[in-house]
Design a protein around this motif. Structure first.
Motif, mmCIF file in Angstrom:
data_model
loop_
_atom_site.group_PDB
_atom_site.id
_atom_site.type_symbol
_atom_site.label_atom_id
_atom_site.label_comp_id
_atom_site.label_asym_id
_atom_site.label_seq_id
_atom_site.Cartn_x
_atom_site.Cartn_y
_atom_site.Cartn_z
ATOM 1 N N SER A 266 46.098 36.544 40.105
ATOM 2 C CA SER A 266 45.308 35.453 40.686
ATOM 3 C C SER A 266 45.491 35.493 42.199
ATOM 4 N N THR A 267 44.636 34.759 42.907
ATOM 5 C CA THR A 267 44.763 34.729 44.363
ATOM 6 C C THR A 267 46.110 34.174 44.787
ATOM 7 N N ALA A 268 46.619 33.197 44.013
ATOM 8 C CA ALA A 268 47.942 32.614 44.296
ATOM 9 C C ALA A 268 48.667 32.380 42.984
ATOM 10 N N GLY A 290 41.099 31.242 42.196
ATOM 11 C CA GLY A 290 40.420 32.152 41.292
ATOM 12 C C GLY A 290 41.157 33.461 41.084
ATOM 13 N N LEU A 291 40.458 34.442 40.508
ATOM 14 C CA LEU A 291 41.043 35.747 40.223
ATOM 15 C C LEU A 291 41.063 36.609 41.479
ATOM 16 N N ASN A 292 42.043 37.498 41.555
ATOM 17 C CA ASN A 292 42.120 38.471 42.639
ATOM 18 C C ASN A 292 41.168 39.627 42.309
ATOM 19 N N ASP A 293 40.118 39.800 43.124
ATOM 20 C CA ASP A 293 39.080 40.788 42.827
ATOM 21 C C ASP A 293 39.619 42.214 42.741
ATOM 22 N N ASN A 297 42.106 41.850 35.714
ATOM 23 C CA ASN A 297 41.378 42.369 34.562
ATOM 24 C C ASN A 297 40.589 41.204 33.970
ATOM 25 N N ALA A 298 39.286 41.229 34.119
ATOM 26 C CA ALA A 298 38.448 40.108 33.685
ATOM 27 C C ALA A 298 38.511 39.890 32.175
ATOM 28 N N LYS A 299 38.962 40.888 31.431
ATOM 29 C CA LYS A 299 39.119 40.734 29.981
ATOM 30 C C LYS A 299 40.463 40.113 29.620
ATOM 31 N N GLY A 300 41.352 40.018 30.587
ATOM 32 C CA GLY A 300 42.735 39.619 30.297
ATOM 33 C C GLY A 300 43.130 38.296 30.899
ATOM 34 N N ILE A 301 42.418 37.221 30.549
ATOM 35 C CA ILE A 301 42.812 35.864 30.942
ATOM 36 C C ILE A 301 43.542 35.260 29.751
ATOM 37 N N SER A 361 44.150 44.952 36.163
ATOM 38 C CA SER A 361 43.197 45.940 35.651
ATOM 39 C C SER A 361 43.828 47.327 35.683
ATOM 40 N N SER A 362 43.270 48.263 34.916
ATOM 41 C CA SER A 362 43.798 49.624 34.891
ATOM 42 C C SER A 362 43.608 50.302 36.253
ATOM 43 N N LEU A 363 42.544 49.966 36.964
ATOM 44 C CA LEU A 363 42.313 50.542 38.286
ATOM 45 C C LEU A 363 43.400 50.101 39.252
ATOM 46 N N ALA A 364 43.839 48.868 39.132
ATOM 47 C CA ALA A 364 44.919 48.384 39.992
ATOM 48 C C ALA A 364 46.202 49.173 39.730
ATOM 49 N N GLU A 365 46.448 49.522 38.457
ATOM 50 C CA GLU A 365 47.631 50.315 38.127
ATOM 51 C C GLU A 365 47.538 51.715 38.739
#
Length: 395
Positions: A266-268, A290-293, A297-301, A361-365
């Motif tokens: 998240s942003t914070a 909100g979420l950190n862009d 992972n938009a599927k993982g809330i 997200s996997s891209l962040a990893e």
């Protein structure tokens, strides 16, 4: 120009150091653990499928939201009921009564000063046996009876000794038909109940009302061995929750700030207090930006919560919960890649002490891995560059 023996030894050392460093980097990257703010969405889903998983994973749908909302709405009315089960007009043990007796003749047993009139018997409490004592009438049962019924019993006992006796029974101190109101009210104490019947907000008002703002309070009602709690704002706004109180109920206004916690992408990341009687998931996420862009992972809330097993039987009727205790750890998952997921955010009620986790997200990893490789390999690349430079100088 021929290189000196010392120079050749130095070059051999640098060459070996470079090769060893590259090997060490490879080993380190193969065995290290990637830094992370929590489990991945795939790991949470995989662990939930294990036989003895420590939690139950539930995908949030419109049906799930509907069942959760129904359970949220019927908090007091369903658990404690909303009927006047016992008449507060009944006399109880410990109540104080006054008996007044009149007769038609000035020469009667209870006539005063030789004139036709009445006599008032001094007030007396109802004994532990539930009785009172009346001259010439003897011991009269009073507990669990109305004043009218006690009156008829006294008149019947005096009919052969008094001249057309007329009796009035008055309860001057009602102890058994009271509710205790305490906590953050202006005047704590026992509140007597009237035959009309009082509701929860009635007795709170009779105790002087709340001492602080209602959004900081919860109303706790204890009846027998059961205790239920509801936010004060919800009690005020929802008439169905304003239930009838019963004799011996204990009502307490408790200062209970509500909060939720957000971790992950998240942003914070923070623990947030909220005053709303109903806070929805979209509002909660907005409170932390909100979420950190770049990471989320938009599927993982995921929403972590402990629920009653009875509620889980409604949410998952196909699953056997016979081996579970009265409560169960639950993780609710919301998929925001589905356009309808945002409607679910607007309908999902957040509760006190909920934990929201947003997976990476996997891209962040992948980005983390690339950064780790870059920072680890930089010294090795620098050493190799020095080796090449010295080799060029030698040639």
């Amino acid at each position: 120009m021929r290189a000196s023996p010392v120079y050749r030894v130095q070059m051999q050392f640098l060459d070996k150091f470079t090769k060893l460093s590259v090997a060490a980097v490879c080993v380190a990257l193969s065995s290290c653990t990637m830094p992370s703010s929590g489990p991945s969405a795939n790991k949470i889903q995989a662990e939930a499928k294990e036989q003895y998983a420590p939690y139950t994973l539930i995908n949030v749908t419109s049906d799930v939201v509907s069942i959760l909302s129904e359970g949220f709405d019927k908090q007091l009315a369903a658990s404690l009921g909303n009927t006047k089960k016992r008449s507060s007009a009944l006399i109880g043990v410990g109540d104080t009564v006054i008996i007044s007796i009149w007769e038609a003749s000035p020469d009667g047993l209870f006539s005063s000063s030789g004139r036709g009139g009445g006599t008032q018997i001094p007030e007396q409490p109802v004994s532990e046996a539930g009785t009172i004592s009346v001259p010439y009438a003897g011991i009269i049962k009073a507990a669990n009876r109305t004043p009218e019924q006690v009156k008829e019993s006294i008149e019947k006992a005096l009919v052969r000794m008094a001249v057309q006796p007329q009796v009035l029974v008055s309860v001057v101190k009602n102890v058994s038909n009271t509710v205790t109101v305490t906590g953050e009210v202006a005047n704590s104490g026992r509140i007597p109940l009237s035959p009309r019947g009082e509701k929860l907000l009635d007795v709170i008002a009779m105790a002087g009302g709340p001492r602080i703002e209602s959004h900081q309070l919860s109303a706790q009602i204890t009846r027998g061995r059961r205790t239920e709690t509801i936010p004060m704002e919800r009690l005020i706004s929802d008439p169905s929750e304003n239930i009838y109180v019963q004799p011996d109920d204990v009502v307490a206004l408790i200062r209970q700030p509500r909060s939720f916690t957000v971790f992950g992408a998240s942003t914070a990341n923070a623990s947030i207090q909220f005053d709303e009687s109903q806070l929805y998931l979209n509002q909660a996420l907005a409170k932390v930006g909100g979420l950190n862009d770049e990471r989320a992972n938009a599927k993982g809330i995921f929403i972590y919560r402990t629920e009653s097993t009875e509620l889980l039987r409604q949410l998952m009727p196909q699953k056997n919960f016979s081996a579970y205790g009265p409560t169960t750890n639950v993780i609710y998952q919301v998929d925001l890649t589905d356009p309808s997921g945002f409607f679910l955010l607007k309908s999902f009620n957040l509760r006190n002490r909920d934990l929201i986790y947003i997976a990476n997200s996997s891209l962040a990893e992948v980005r983390k891995f690339a950064t780790l490789v870059s920072s680890t390999a930089a010294p090795v690349a620098q050493a190799a560059s020095v080796t090449n430079t010295l080799s060029d100088l030698r040639n």
